[in-house]
Scaffold this motif. Structure first.
Motif, PDB file in Angstrom:
ATOM      1  N   ILE A  74      14.413  41.406  44.812  1.00 57.45           N
ATOM      2  CA  ILE A  74      14.398  42.567  44.376  1.00 57.45           C
ATOM      3  C   ILE A  74      15.457  43.340  44.539  1.00 57.45           C
ATOM      4  CG2 ILE A  74      12.901  44.761  44.101  1.00 57.45           C
ATOM      5  CD1 ILE A  74      10.555  43.153  45.445  1.00 57.45           C
ATOM      6  N   GLY A  75      16.160  43.781  43.286  1.00 55.04           N
ATOM      7  CA  GLY A  75      17.126  44.604  43.300  1.00 55.04           C
ATOM      8  C   GLY A  75      18.492  43.809  43.349  1.00 55.04           C
ATOM      9  N   ALA A  76      18.499  42.623  43.759  1.00 53.38           N
ATOM     10  CA  ALA A  76      19.934  41.823  44.001  1.00 53.38           C
ATOM     11  C   ALA A  76      20.692  41.656  42.677  1.00 53.38           C
ATOM     12  CB  ALA A  76      19.510  40.350  44.651  1.00 53.38           C
ATOM     13  N   LEU A  77      19.948  41.335  41.559  1.00 57.42           N
ATOM     14  CA  LEU A  77      20.802  41.241  40.412  1.00 57.42           C
ATOM     15  C   LEU A  77      21.400  42.248  39.787  1.00 57.42           C
ATOM     16  CD1 LEU A  77      21.445  39.347  38.256  1.00 57.42           C
ATOM     17  CD2 LEU A  77      19.221  39.824  36.773  1.00 57.42           C
ATOM     18  N   GLU A  78      20.632  43.479  39.925  1.00 56.57           N
ATOM     19  CA  GLU A  78      21.027  44.953  39.582  1.00 56.57           C
ATOM     20  C   GLU A  78      22.785  44.936  40.354  1.00 56.57           C
ATOM     21  OE1 GLU A  78      20.617  49.516  40.804  1.00 56.57           O
ATOM     22  OE2 GLU A  78      18.938  48.140  41.006  1.00 56.57           O
ATOM     23  N   VAL A  79      22.584  44.630  41.416  1.00 54.67           N
ATOM     24  CA  VAL A  79      23.910  44.705  42.436  1.00 54.67           C
ATOM     25  C   VAL A  79      24.891  43.691  41.676  1.00 54.67           C
ATOM     26  CG1 VAL A  79      24.984  44.392  44.572  1.00 54.67           C
ATOM     27  CG2 VAL A  79      22.894  45.608  44.248  1.00 54.67           C
ATOM     28  N   ALA A  80      24.535  42.422  41.628  1.00 54.24           N
ATOM     29  CA  ALA A  80      25.356  41.364  41.074  1.00 54.24           C
ATOM     30  C   ALA A  80      26.004  41.811  39.891  1.00 54.24           C
ATOM     31  CB  ALA A  80      24.433  40.145  41.173  1.00 54.24           C
ATOM     32  N   LYS A  81      25.308  42.367  38.856  1.00 52.33           N
ATOM     33  CA  LYS A  81      25.789  42.677  37.532  1.00 52.33           C
ATOM     34  C   LYS A  81      26.766  43.833  37.730  1.00 52.33           C
ATOM     35  CE  LYS A  81      21.971  41.243  34.643  1.00 52.33           C
ATOM     36  NZ  LYS A  81      20.971  41.717  33.572  1.00 52.33           N
ATOM     37  N   TYR A  82      26.512  44.734  38.612  1.00 45.61           N
ATOM     38  CA  TYR A  82      27.491  46.066  38.875  1.00 45.61           C
ATOM     39  C   TYR A  82      28.697  45.492  39.190  1.00 45.61           C
ATOM     40  CZ  TYR A  82      29.343  50.324  40.511  1.00 45.61           C
ATOM     41  OH  TYR A  82      30.137  51.646  40.750  1.00 45.61           O
ATOM     42  N   MET A  83      28.673  44.562  40.343  1.00 46.03           N
ATOM     43  CA  MET A  83      29.833  43.939  40.971  1.00 46.03           C
ATOM     44  C   MET A  83      30.539  43.220  39.873  1.00 46.03           C
ATOM     45  SD  MET A  83      28.487  42.841  44.886  1.00 46.03           S
ATOM     46  CE  MET A  83      30.262  42.644  45.357  1.00 46.03           C
ATOM     47  N   SER A  84      29.950  42.365  39.195  1.00 45.54           N
ATOM     48  CA  SER A  84      30.585  41.710  37.936  1.00 45.54           C
ATOM     49  C   SER A  84      31.401  42.578  37.225  1.00 45.54           C
ATOM     50  CB  SER A  84      29.463  40.682  37.307  1.00 45.54           C
ATOM     51  OG  SER A  84      30.096  40.147  36.360  1.00 45.54           O
ATOM     52  N   ARG A  85      30.880  43.510  36.818  1.00 45.46           N
ATOM     53  CA  ARG A  85      31.434  44.469  35.833  1.00 45.46           C
ATOM     54  C   ARG A  85      32.627  45.127  36.548  1.00 45.46           C
ATOM     55  NH1 ARG A  85      26.245  46.087  34.803  1.00 45.46           N
ATOM     56  NH2 ARG A  85      26.494  47.928  35.722  1.00 45.46           N
ATOM     57  N   HIS A  86      32.697  45.659  37.844  1.00 45.06           N
ATOM     58  CA  HIS A  86      33.564  46.438  38.406  1.00 45.06           C
ATOM     59  C   HIS A  86      34.679  45.717  39.063  1.00 45.06           C
ATOM     60  CE1 HIS A  86      30.550  49.451  37.188  1.00 45.06           C
ATOM     61  NE2 HIS A  86      31.433  50.380  37.488  1.00 45.06           N
ATOM     62  N   ILE A  87      34.475  44.482  39.259  1.00 47.28           N
ATOM     63  CA  ILE A  87      35.744  43.746  40.233  1.00 47.28           C
ATOM     64  C   ILE A  87      36.830  43.424  39.308  1.00 47.28           C
ATOM     65  CG2 ILE A  87      36.157  42.036  41.402  1.00 47.28           C
ATOM     66  CD1 ILE A  87      33.586  42.108  42.834  1.00 47.28           C
ATOM     67  N   PRO A  88      36.655  43.045  38.103  1.00 43.79           N
ATOM     68  CA  PRO A  88      35.354  42.276  37.554  1.00 43.79           C
ATOM     69  C   PRO A  88      35.342  40.655  38.020  1.00 43.79           C
ATOM     70  CG  PRO A  88      37.320  42.283  35.969  1.00 43.79           C
ATOM     71  CD  PRO A  88      37.665  42.876  37.163  1.00 43.79           C
ATOM     72  N   ALA A  89      34.416  40.005  37.773  1.00 47.73           N
ATOM     73  CA  ALA A  89      34.121  38.591  38.119  1.00 47.73           C
ATOM     74  C   ALA A  89      33.178  38.059  37.445  1.00 47.73           C
ATOM     75  CB  ALA A  89      33.994  38.546  39.560  1.00 47.73           C
ATOM     76  N   PRO A  90      33.123  36.632  36.998  1.00 49.87           N
ATOM     77  CA  PRO A  90      32.013  36.125  36.131  1.00 49.87           C
ATOM     78  C   PRO A  90      30.616  35.974  37.242  1.00 49.87           C
ATOM     79  CG  PRO A  90      33.538  34.530  37.017  1.00 49.87           C
ATOM     80  CD  PRO A  90      34.292  35.787  37.304  1.00 49.87           C
TER      81      PRO A  90
END
Length: 235
Positions: A40-56
């Motif tokens: 729970i909540g992991a994908l939300e964090v993963a998507k945020y990090m993907s956008r802001h680093i950015p990374a696939p």
């Protein structure tokens, strides 16, 4: 020094059950919607990090209660109590439809990055229940690695220091609440790629922050501290 290629994955990003297997969970919706069904909540964090680093980003939306994408084929947890009694051809179908395509695509991407001369930093994002078997877990953020790979341990220690500067009130630990060398997707990938070409780090976030304003602070700190750590590596 070569710049690392960051990729992000989320093995327990959802609790989706394909229509043909929903009958297995008719009386088990509670388990499916709990931490047992997904992180729970992991994908939300993963998507945020993907956008802001950015990374696939690659993520698995099928529930681990159908098939556990973060376990090896030999692991008894590969299928849950709800799916392990299915006939062997059906289990083989589930693997070919949902397990292998997910893992193979990520491994292929890593292979491609390494072939291009890049060092891959793989971040596998997870979350954990704040209370397990009646015991409250005190850690807020865990960074999991294989301690026998000094490059992973060194990076986790450096990243931990950066996170602590941004989140001084949070408890950040290495290889807590799990051991990063235990069976998992990163452990499998370490056996495929040498330490000088692949770093596999699992991020574990306490689910007590899900739905709270603090979760946005945590995910922002993870992204910003990682960028700082990468800059330090480049110096």
């Amino acid at each position: 020094m070569r710049k690392r290629k960051i990729i992000i994955t989320c093995e327990h990003g959802g609790n989706y059950i394909p229509r043909e297997f929903r009958y297995l969970f008719i009386k088990h919706e509670k388990e499916l919607n709990s931490h047992r069904g997904w992180d729970i909540g992991a994908l939300e964090v993963a998507k945020y990090m993907s956008r802001h680093i950015p990374a696939p980003l690659s993520y698995q939306r099928v529930s681990r209660l159908l098939v556990e994408s973060n376990r090896s084929l030999h692991n008894e947890e590969l299928f849950s109590q709800y799916s392990r009694e299915l006939e062997k051809p059906i289990r083989k179908y589930i693997l070919s439809k949902y397990y292998h395509p997910y893992r193979h695509a990520i491994e292929k991407n890593i292979n491609r990055c390494i072939a291009e001369g890049q060092l891959v930093l793989h971040l596998s994002v997870h979350s954990f229940t704040p209370v397990l078997n009646g015991v409250e877990r005190q850690v807020d953020i865990g960074l999991l690695c294989d301690e026998s790979r000094w490059s992973e341990m060194e990076f986790c220690q450096m990243w931990k220091r950066q996170i602590e500067q941004l989140l001084p009130q949070k408890l950040v630990m290495v290889n807590v609440p799990y051991n990063g060398a235990d069976d998992g997707f990163t452990t499998y990938l370490r056996n495929q790629f040498p330490a000088d070409k692949y770093l596999g780090i699992e991020i574990e976030i306490n689910q007590k922050y899900v739905g709270q304003e603090e979760m946005s602070i945590v995910r922002s700190a993870l992204s910003n501290s990682l960028i700082i750590s990468e800059d330090l590596v480049e110096e």
